[in-house]
Design a protein around this motif. Structure first.
Motif, PDB file in Angstrom:
ATOM      1  N   SER A   1       0.291 -28.547 -24.587  1.00 53.16           N
ATOM      2  CA  SER A   1       1.392 -29.201 -23.872  1.00 53.16           C
ATOM      3  C   SER A   1       1.324 -30.720 -23.955  1.00 53.16           C
ATOM      4  CB  SER A   1       1.386 -28.775 -22.406  1.00 53.16           C
ATOM      5  OG  SER A   1       1.618 -27.395 -22.279  1.00 53.16           O
ATOM      6  N   GLU A   2       0.122 -31.277 -23.932  1.00 52.95           N
ATOM      7  CA  GLU A   2      -0.032 -32.732 -23.924  1.00 52.95           C
ATOM      8  C   GLU A   2       0.224 -33.363 -25.286  1.00 52.95           C
ATOM      9  OE1 GLU A   2      -0.527 -34.379 -21.106  1.00 52.95           O
ATOM     10  OE2 GLU A   2      -0.387 -32.410 -20.144  1.00 52.95           O
ATOM     11  N   ARG A   3       0.287 -32.538 -26.324  1.00 59.25           N
ATOM     12  CA  ARG A   3       0.413 -33.062 -27.689  1.00 59.25           C
ATOM     13  C   ARG A   3       1.769 -32.784 -28.322  1.00 59.25           C
ATOM     14  NH1 ARG A   3      -4.318 -29.978 -30.366  1.00 59.25           N
ATOM     15  NH2 ARG A   3      -3.767 -31.217 -32.204  1.00 59.25           N
ATOM     16  N   PHE A   4       2.615 -32.018 -27.623  1.00 60.04           N
ATOM     17  CA  PHE A   4       3.891 -31.603 -28.200  1.00 60.04           C
ATOM     18  C   PHE A   4       5.029 -31.909 -27.236  1.00 60.04           C
ATOM     19  CE2 PHE A   4       6.720 -27.797 -29.448  1.00 60.04           C
ATOM     20  CZ  PHE A   4       7.344 -28.521 -30.449  1.00 60.04           C
ATOM     21  N   GLU A   5       6.076 -32.531 -27.756  1.00 59.56           N
ATOM     22  CA  GLU A   5       7.268 -32.847 -26.968  1.00 59.56           C
ATOM     23  C   GLU A   5       8.490 -32.286 -27.682  1.00 59.56           C
ATOM     24  OE1 GLU A   5       9.939 -36.728 -25.565  1.00 59.56           O
ATOM     25  OE2 GLU A   5       8.005 -37.024 -26.562  1.00 59.56           O
ATOM     26  N   VAL A   6       9.383 -31.653 -26.921  1.00 58.78           N
ATOM     27  CA  VAL A   6      10.606 -31.101 -27.501  1.00 58.78           C
ATOM     28  C   VAL A   6      11.810 -31.814 -26.898  1.00 58.78           C
ATOM     29  CG1 VAL A   6      11.941 -29.028 -27.979  1.00 58.78           C
ATOM     30  CG2 VAL A   6       9.469 -28.857 -27.699  1.00 58.78           C
ATOM     31  N   ARG A   7      12.743 -32.216 -27.759  1.00 62.93           N
ATOM     32  CA  ARG A   7      13.956 -32.899 -27.316  1.00 62.93           C
ATOM     33  C   ARG A   7      15.182 -32.155 -27.834  1.00 62.93           C
ATOM     34  NH1 ARG A   7      12.178 -39.049 -29.192  1.00 62.93           N
ATOM     35  NH2 ARG A   7      10.148 -39.066 -28.090  1.00 62.93           N
ATOM     36  N   GLU A   8      16.228 -32.135 -27.013  1.00 65.55           N
ATOM     37  CA  GLU A   8      17.469 -31.485 -27.428  1.00 65.55           C
ATOM     38  C   GLU A   8      18.305 -32.456 -28.244  1.00 65.55           C
ATOM     39  OE1 GLU A   8      21.445 -29.311 -25.548  1.00 65.55           O
ATOM     40  OE2 GLU A   8      19.758 -29.874 -24.233  1.00 65.55           O
ATOM     41  N   GLY A   9      18.717 -32.016 -29.424  1.00 66.06           N
ATOM     42  CA  GLY A   9      19.522 -32.850 -30.301  1.00 66.06           C
ATOM     43  C   GLY A   9      18.982 -32.817 -31.712  1.00 66.06           C
ATOM     44  N   SER A  10      19.355 -33.819 -32.486  1.00 65.62           N
ATOM     45  CA  SER A  10      18.854 -33.935 -33.855  1.00 65.62           C
ATOM     46  C   SER A  10      18.170 -35.289 -33.989  1.00 65.62           C
ATOM     47  CB  SER A  10      20.004 -33.771 -34.846  1.00 65.62           C
ATOM     48  OG  SER A  10      19.521 -33.695 -36.174  1.00 65.62           O
ATOM     49  N   LEU A  11      18.245 -35.888 -35.155  1.00 67.68           N
ATOM     50  CA  LEU A  11      17.506 -37.124 -35.386  1.00 67.68           C
ATOM     51  C   LEU A  11      17.953 -38.267 -34.483  1.00 67.68           C
ATOM     52  CD1 LEU A  11      17.124 -37.195 -39.274  1.00 67.68           C
ATOM     53  CD2 LEU A  11      15.415 -36.589 -37.552  1.00 67.68           C
ATOM     54  N   GLU A  12      19.148 -38.162 -33.924  1.00 66.03           N
ATOM     55  CA  GLU A  12      19.621 -39.250 -33.070  1.00 66.03           C
ATOM     56  C   GLU A  12      18.812 -39.369 -31.781  1.00 66.03           C
ATOM     57  OE1 GLU A  12      21.625 -35.635 -31.444  1.00 66.03           O
ATOM     58  OE2 GLU A  12      21.298 -36.433 -33.476  1.00 66.03           O
ATOM     59  N   VAL A  13      18.067 -38.329 -31.424  1.00 61.79           N
ATOM     60  CA  VAL A  13      17.255 -38.396 -30.204  1.00 61.79           C
ATOM     61  C   VAL A  13      15.808 -38.795 -30.519  1.00 61.79           C
ATOM     62  CG1 VAL A  13      18.712 -36.727 -29.017  1.00 61.79           C
ATOM     63  CG2 VAL A  13      16.660 -35.923 -30.222  1.00 61.79           C
ATOM     64  N   VAL A  14      15.575 -39.186 -31.772  1.00 57.18           N
ATOM     65  CA  VAL A  14      14.236 -39.622 -32.181  1.00 57.18           C
ATOM     66  C   VAL A  14      14.337 -41.046 -32.726  1.00 57.18           C
ATOM     67  CG1 VAL A  14      12.171 -39.083 -33.532  1.00 57.18           C
ATOM     68  CG2 VAL A  14      13.698 -37.246 -32.813  1.00 57.18           C
ATOM     69  N   PRO A  15      14.274 -42.040 -31.856  1.00 55.28           N
ATOM     70  CA  PRO A  15      14.317 -43.423 -32.347  1.00 55.28           C
ATOM     71  C   PRO A  15      13.023 -43.820 -33.038  1.00 55.28           C
ATOM     72  CG  PRO A  15      13.969 -43.384 -29.969  1.00 55.28           C
ATOM     73  CD  PRO A  15      14.243 -41.978 -30.378  1.00 55.28           C
ATOM     74  N   GLU A  16      11.957 -43.074 -32.778  1.00 59.56           N
ATOM     75  CA  GLU A  16      10.670 -43.398 -33.403  1.00 59.56           C
ATOM     76  C   GLU A  16      10.704 -43.149 -34.914  1.00 59.56           C
ATOM     77  OE1 GLU A  16       9.642 -41.305 -29.401  1.00 59.56           O
ATOM     78  OE2 GLU A  16      11.145 -41.157 -31.007  1.00 59.56           O
ATOM     79  N   ASP A  17       9.832 -43.850 -35.617  1.00 60.78           N
ATOM     80  CA  ASP A  17       9.592 -43.549 -37.025  1.00 60.78           C
ATOM     81  C   ASP A  17       8.080 -43.623 -37.253  1.00 60.78           C
ATOM     82  OD1 ASP A  17       9.044 -46.263 -37.038  1.00 60.78           O
ATOM     83  OD2 ASP A  17      10.882 -46.814 -38.077  1.00 60.78           O
ATOM     84  N   GLY A  18       7.668 -43.707 -38.497  1.00 67.54           N
ATOM     85  CA  GLY A  18       6.240 -43.797 -38.784  1.00 67.54           C
ATOM     86  C   GLY A  18       5.498 -42.477 -38.661  1.00 67.54           C
ATOM     87  N   PHE A  19       6.216 -41.359 -38.833  1.00 68.60           N
ATOM     88  CA  PHE A  19       5.564 -40.054 -38.785  1.00 68.60           C
ATOM     89  C   PHE A  19       4.774 -39.805 -40.068  1.00 68.60           C
ATOM     90  CE2 PHE A  19       9.011 -39.690 -35.740  1.00 68.60           C
ATOM     91  CZ  PHE A  19       8.391 -39.046 -34.673  1.00 68.60           C
ATOM     92  N   ASP A  20       3.674 -39.092 -39.931  1.00 72.70           N
ATOM     93  CA  ASP A  20       2.810 -38.793 -41.084  1.00 72.70           C
ATOM     94  C   ASP A  20       3.214 -37.503 -41.790  1.00 72.70           C
ATOM     95  OD1 ASP A  20       0.740 -40.974 -40.662  1.00 72.70           O
ATOM     96  OD2 ASP A  20       0.694 -39.960 -38.717  1.00 72.70           O
ATOM     97  N   LEU A  21       4.057 -36.712 -41.150  1.00 73.20           N
ATOM     98  CA  LEU A  21       4.572 -35.473 -41.736  1.00 73.20           C
ATOM     99  C   LEU A  21       5.909 -35.176 -41.085  1.00 73.20           C
ATOM    100  CD1 LEU A  21       4.387 -32.764 -43.330  1.00 73.20           C
ATOM    101  CD2 LEU A  21       3.128 -31.832 -41.356  1.00 73.20           C
ATOM    102  N   VAL A  22       6.890 -34.803 -41.914  1.00 67.84           N
ATOM    103  CA  VAL A  22       8.206 -34.412 -41.426  1.00 67.84           C
ATOM    104  C   VAL A  22       8.487 -33.003 -41.924  1.00 67.84           C
ATOM    105  CG1 VAL A  22      10.675 -34.916 -41.421  1.00 67.84           C
ATOM    106  CG2 VAL A  22       9.016 -36.804 -41.446  1.00 67.84           C
ATOM    107  N   VAL A  23       8.878 -32.125 -41.006  1.00 66.15           N
ATOM    108  CA  VAL A  23       9.186 -30.736 -41.340  1.00 66.15           C
ATOM    109  C   VAL A  23      10.608 -30.442 -40.888  1.00 66.15           C
ATOM    110  CG1 VAL A  23       8.557 -28.315 -40.952  1.00 66.15           C
ATOM    111  CG2 VAL A  23       6.774 -30.072 -41.016  1.00 66.15           C
ATOM    112  N   ALA A  24      11.370 -29.740 -41.719  1.00 63.19           N
ATOM    113  CA  ALA A  24      12.737 -29.376 -41.353  1.00 63.19           C
ATOM    114  C   ALA A  24      13.062 -28.004 -41.938  1.00 63.19           C
ATOM    115  CB  ALA A  24      13.734 -30.417 -41.854  1.00 63.19           C
TER     116      ALA A  24
END
Length: 231
Positions: free
Chosen positions: A142-165
């Motif tokens: 739970s402390e390591r995973f966050e879920v948000r409703e929406g698509s990429l517009e709800v993720v202003p962050e970048d700099g991810f080391d892996l992207v899965v879709a």
């Protein structure tokens, strides 16, 4: 429209006597479906609902306890299994993961099991938010995973080391440059939800955005791949 008197039944040599009406008692259809779920093996993982007992042959595999509810991602679909098989080769130790179309959260949780430090999952399905977090709790993440409703517009962050879709081609293809922009330079991008017949088109689209296929897998009519920035 067919000619008069030549409806779907008549066109097959049938008439109204071929139909039968039955009243099925109301029941919790989702619970009925869930009760049919059994553990599924994919790569180093066994995906199982919380109530399922694991057979001795599953000993030594990484267990992911996933209760699906209304969300996609039980391991029963080929696209999910393909990503689970690709992940061991791309998950960065201590890295950050973005899972687009997370569903049950199974792919993000698998990446965390493989050594990623944190993950954000997004999904347009409202059910996925609660379901993903419940599954994270079941797996002690739970402390390591966050879920948000929406698509990429709800993720202003970048700099991810892996992207899965794991979505569908009509969504993934125009999303490619945005998925690439979310990662650090050279970050792997794992795509699934694609048909084998869409392989050439997606490879061409990826090349158009400076991405090349590093690894690809298929199962039945489904295809998945891992991409990186072309060198």
């Amino acid at each position: 429209r067919g000619a008069p008197g030549r409806g779907p039944l008549a066109g097959r040599g049938l008439d109204a006597s071929a139909m039968e009406e039955q009243v099925v008692p109301d029941q919790d259809w989702n619970a009925t479906w869930e009760a049919s779920l059994e553990p599924i093996v994919a790569g180093p993982f066994v995906v199982a609902p919380s109530w399922a007992d694991l057979a001795p042959e599953h000993a030594g595999r990484t267990v992911l306890r996933i209760d699906p509810k209304m969300s996609f991602g039980t391991g029963y679909h080929e696209s999910t299994r393909l990503v689970l098989r690709l992940l061991p080769g791309v998950v960065p130790e201590g890295g950050r993961v973005l899972d687009v179309g997370t569903g049950t959260g199974v792919l993000a949780l698998a990446a965390l099991r493989l050594g990623a430090a944190s993950a954000i999952g997004v999904d347009i399905d409202t059910w996925s938010v609660d379901n993903g977090m419940e599954n994270a709790a079941q797996n002690g993440m739970s402390e390591r995973f966050e879920v948000r409703e929406g698509s990429l517009e709800v993720v202003p962050e970048d700099g991810f080391d892996l992207v899965v879709a794991n979505i569908i081609r009509s969504v993934l293809e125009p999303m490619l440059p945005h998925l690439k922009a979310k990662g650090v330079p050279g970050a792997p991008i794992v795509l699934a939800g694609l048909l084998v017949t869409e392989r050439e088109r997606m490879m061409a689209a990826a090349a158009g955005h400076g991405l090349e296929v590093v690894e690809e897998l298929s199962e039945n009519e489904w295809w998945a791949c891992s991409l990186r920035a072309a060198r």
